[in-house]
Design a protein around this motif. Structure first.
Motif, PDB file in Angstrom:
ATOM      1  N   LEU A  75      60.411 -45.428  -3.667  1.00 59.53           N
ATOM      2  CA  LEU A  75      60.504 -44.321  -4.623  1.00 59.53           C
ATOM      3  C   LEU A  75      59.433 -44.436  -5.699  1.00 59.53           C
ATOM      4  O   LEU A  75      58.833 -43.435  -6.108  1.00 59.53           O
ATOM      5  CB  LEU A  75      61.890 -44.302  -5.265  1.00 59.53           C
ATOM      6  CG  LEU A  75      63.002 -43.670  -4.436  1.00 59.53           C
ATOM      7  CD1 LEU A  75      64.370 -44.014  -5.020  1.00 59.53           C
ATOM      8  CD2 LEU A  75      62.824 -42.149  -4.360  1.00 59.53           C
ATOM      9  N   LEU A  87      58.379 -39.589   0.773  1.00 63.98           N
ATOM     10  CA  LEU A  87      59.635 -38.931   0.413  1.00 63.98           C
ATOM     11  C   LEU A  87      60.407 -38.507   1.660  1.00 63.98           C
ATOM     12  O   LEU A  87      61.630 -38.683   1.733  1.00 63.98           O
ATOM     13  CB  LEU A  87      59.365 -37.717  -0.474  1.00 63.98           C
ATOM     14  CG  LEU A  87      60.619 -36.950  -0.927  1.00 63.98           C
ATOM     15  CD1 LEU A  87      61.546 -37.845  -1.736  1.00 63.98           C
ATOM     16  CD2 LEU A  87      60.228 -35.706  -1.728  1.00 63.98           C
ATOM     17  N   ARG A 131      68.131 -40.881  -7.779  1.00 60.29           N
ATOM     18  CA  ARG A 131      66.726 -40.488  -7.865  1.00 60.29           C
ATOM     19  C   ARG A 131      66.399 -39.405  -6.846  1.00 60.29           C
ATOM     20  O   ARG A 131      65.591 -38.505  -7.119  1.00 60.29           O
ATOM     21  CB  ARG A 131      65.836 -41.716  -7.646  1.00 60.29           C
ATOM     22  CG  ARG A 131      64.477 -41.592  -8.307  1.00 60.29           C
ATOM     23  CD  ARG A 131      64.606 -41.467  -9.807  1.00 60.29           C
ATOM     24  NE  ARG A 131      63.361 -41.021 -10.427  1.00 60.29           N
ATOM     25  CZ  ARG A 131      63.288 -40.503 -11.643  1.00 60.29           C
ATOM     26  NH1 ARG A 131      64.373 -40.366 -12.363  1.00 60.29           N
ATOM     27  NH2 ARG A 131      62.131 -40.122 -12.139  1.00 60.29           N
ATOM     28  N   LEU A 132      67.023 -39.458  -5.664  1.00 62.57           N
ATOM     29  CA  LEU A 132      66.789 -38.401  -4.679  1.00 62.57           C
ATOM     30  C   LEU A 132      67.361 -37.081  -5.167  1.00 62.57           C
ATOM     31  O   LEU A 132      66.785 -36.014  -4.905  1.00 62.57           O
ATOM     32  CB  LEU A 132      67.392 -38.786  -3.327  1.00 62.57           C
ATOM     33  CG  LEU A 132      66.615 -39.843  -2.537  1.00 62.57           C
ATOM     34  CD1 LEU A 132      67.329 -40.154  -1.231  1.00 62.57           C
ATOM     35  CD2 LEU A 132      65.178 -39.383  -2.250  1.00 62.57           C
TER      36      LEU A 132
END
Length: 545
Positions: A75, A87, A131-132
């Protein structure tokens, strides 16, 4: 465990190289990342197990833990490079986890043995999910955070951070410290994603329990188990891993709540406990340390009864113990720096103070801010602001909890712990800002006191004699033990503090005061310095009138 070591090292390497703009190290990191991405299977799996083992466990395993540590590094690289391939790989790998551990139809934290450290480390897979969500906007990742924390709480595990245990105020924290403190983040994620009132209550009580286990330097007790102990400056040791995880927890709460008290906690850990466990001139850390540190030879306070205890000393690797704290020492500063600026609905927010630069897009406006300061050793700042579209927006700066007064070159208002500079900014603009502070006295549970100036905890530095015990082939890397040149302890007499100055600074380098020499029974002038980068020191003092 090798996956943890290698991935945490890679995470620190990637983030440090990016922040330092070290092109050689970034190239090295990219080679490693490309090699790791090449291991991805067609179904999306990136991990450490072959096909006959994946996702089918009844006991200790590293499935989610190995993924969490590696995916954090991936990330970091994506957020720097914006490489869509990275990603896409992360999304596919995470979706593979969610497919094989389906919500409400699986138990990823089930274990026949309640002592399953690798398994329970894996709860911080929520770091990846959060975070995704930030990067993709897909709510399914937040929902999966809630599922993971719920399943973790329902299993029979020797862990502190399960809901029912947290809600029992009579239960002190007792388990492996790094597990307990890293599990703050999954609870925070689950609460903010769900609004669950039980989680809210559990979080409140968890924070109260952590407060009880916190030492004067901001460190979180646990060397390596907490064992129900309070944050005693002399008797309670702490692990460098817990410092990193504690800092990350405070930043997570700061990000979600905006409460400035969490910024103060993050600063305190970094500038005092973490830097106070980092060798001032060499690439080495103490795996374990105490605030009051009178000797560093392996065992706590020089104890030799446990021949296998080597953690209370400086080493670049600590390989005879566990190779976890050294890689985490490479992560703690980047995690602080990357969170120094955040956004809110009004503009940009300086959440953690220090010298830095930030570039951001704000509703179609490109803004860059350069923050020049010698903080935490000085409390003066120059903010240089540039924007491609002059106009109105806000810049907020956290007001430190220790600040007695504030001076700024342009008008501001105070709002919820922040200084708000709201104006029409020109293409090249800026302002000066300074905070006043004074030495404050804080009493701890045993009646002793410690002193703090601004964000820095003060100490009497003890001069030590160093003996090198091992040298490595890489230049400058060595292990050492340090013994004190004197064993005198001092007591506070409540005397006034007199600053002494560094000619290169506008802030005091330290302070002198009268203290009682407990060996001679006489008052003497004692110098107090920031515990930042100290080796041996006395942080807390008995009180004598």
């Amino acid at each position: 465990w090798n996956s943890e070591t290698q991935s945490n090292w890679l995470d620190g390497l990637v983030r440090s190289a990016i922040l330092a703009k070290d092109t050689q190290m970034m190239a090295k990191a990219e080679v490693i990342i490309r090699r790791l991405l090449a291991t991805q299977d067609g179904d999306g799996y990136i991990g450490i197990y072959d096909k006959d083992l994946r996702y089918h466990f009844e006991d200790e395993n590293g499935e989610l833990w190995s993924k969490a540590t590696l995916y954090r590094a991936l990330l970091a690289w994506y957020e720097y490079s914006k490489d869509k391939q990275v990603l896409d790989a992360l999304v596919k790998a995470t979706d593979d986890v969610m497919k094989n551990y389906p919500v409400d139809a699986s138990h990823p934290f089930y274990s026949k043995n309640p002592n399953a450290g690798g398994l329970t480390h894996g709860l911080v897979f929520t770091d990846i999910l959060e975070r995704l969500y930030f990067l993709t906007g897909q709510k399914k990742y937040l929902d999966y955070c809630v599922f993971l924390y719920h399943d973790f709480s329902e299993q029979t595990l020797n862990e502190d951070a399960q809901v029912k245990k947290l809600m029992d105020s009579s239960l002190a924290l007792k388990c492996h410290g790094v597990h307990t403190y890293e599990h703050l983040r999954p609870l925070v994620a689950a609460y903010y994603a769900s609004g669950n009132t039980d989680y809210k209550s559990a979080l409140y009580l968890f924070l109260k329990k952590i407060e009880a286990s916190t030492t004067p330097s901001g460190a979180l007790a646990g060397d390596e188990f907490i064992g129900g102990r309070k944050g005693d400056a002399t008797e309670t040791g702490y692990e460098f891993c817990s410092l990193q995880e504690g800092l990350a927890g405070w930043i997570s709460l700061l990000e979600k709540s905006g409460e400035t008290g969490y910024a103060a906690k993050a600063e305190k850990i970094l500038f005092n406990a973490a830097m106070g466990a980092t060798h001032p001139t060499e690439s080495a850390i103490c795996y374990l340390k105490t605030d009051n540190a009178s000797i560093l030879t392996g065992g706590k306070h020089g104890d030799t009864t446990d021949k296998h205890q080597t953690r209370y000393r400086y080493s670049p690797v600590h390989k005879e113990a566990a190779v976890c704290c050294v890689p985490n020492a490479g992560r703690i500063l980047p995690y602080y720096v990357q969170s120094m600026w955040m956004k809110d609905k009004d503009g940009l927010v300086a959440t953690l103070l220090g010298p830095c630069e930030v570039a951001a897009d704000l509703e179609g406006r490109k803004i860059s801010i350069r923050e020049e300061t010698k903080y935490p050793f000085e409390n003066k700042f120059l903010f240089s602001v540039q924007t491609d579209k002059p106009g109105n927006f806000s810049i907020k700066v956290v007001k430190p909890v220790w600040a007695t007064s504030v001076k700024a070159s342009i008008p501001f208002i105070e709002e919820n712990g922040y200084l708000v500079f709201r104006k029409s900014w020109s293409e090249k603009d800026g302002f000066n800002l300074s905070f006043e502070s004074e030495v404050t006295t804080h009493q701890v549970l045993n009646g002793e006191v410690f002193f703090q100036y601004g964000p820095l905890v003060l100490c009497r530095e003890i001069i030590g004699g160093e003996t090198v015990t091992k040298r490595y082939n890489m230049a400058g890397l060595r292990e050492s033990v340090i013994k004190p040149m004197d064993t005198v302890k001092y007591a506070s007499t409540g005397s006034a503090f007199s600053p002494f100055w560094n000619l290169k600074s506008t802030a005091p380098a330290g302070f002198s005061t009268q203290m009682l020499n407990l060996q001679s029974g006489k008052n003497e002038t004692v110098e107090l310095w920031p515990m930042y980068h100290t080796i041996l020191r006395q942080v807390t003092f008995k009180v004598k009138q």
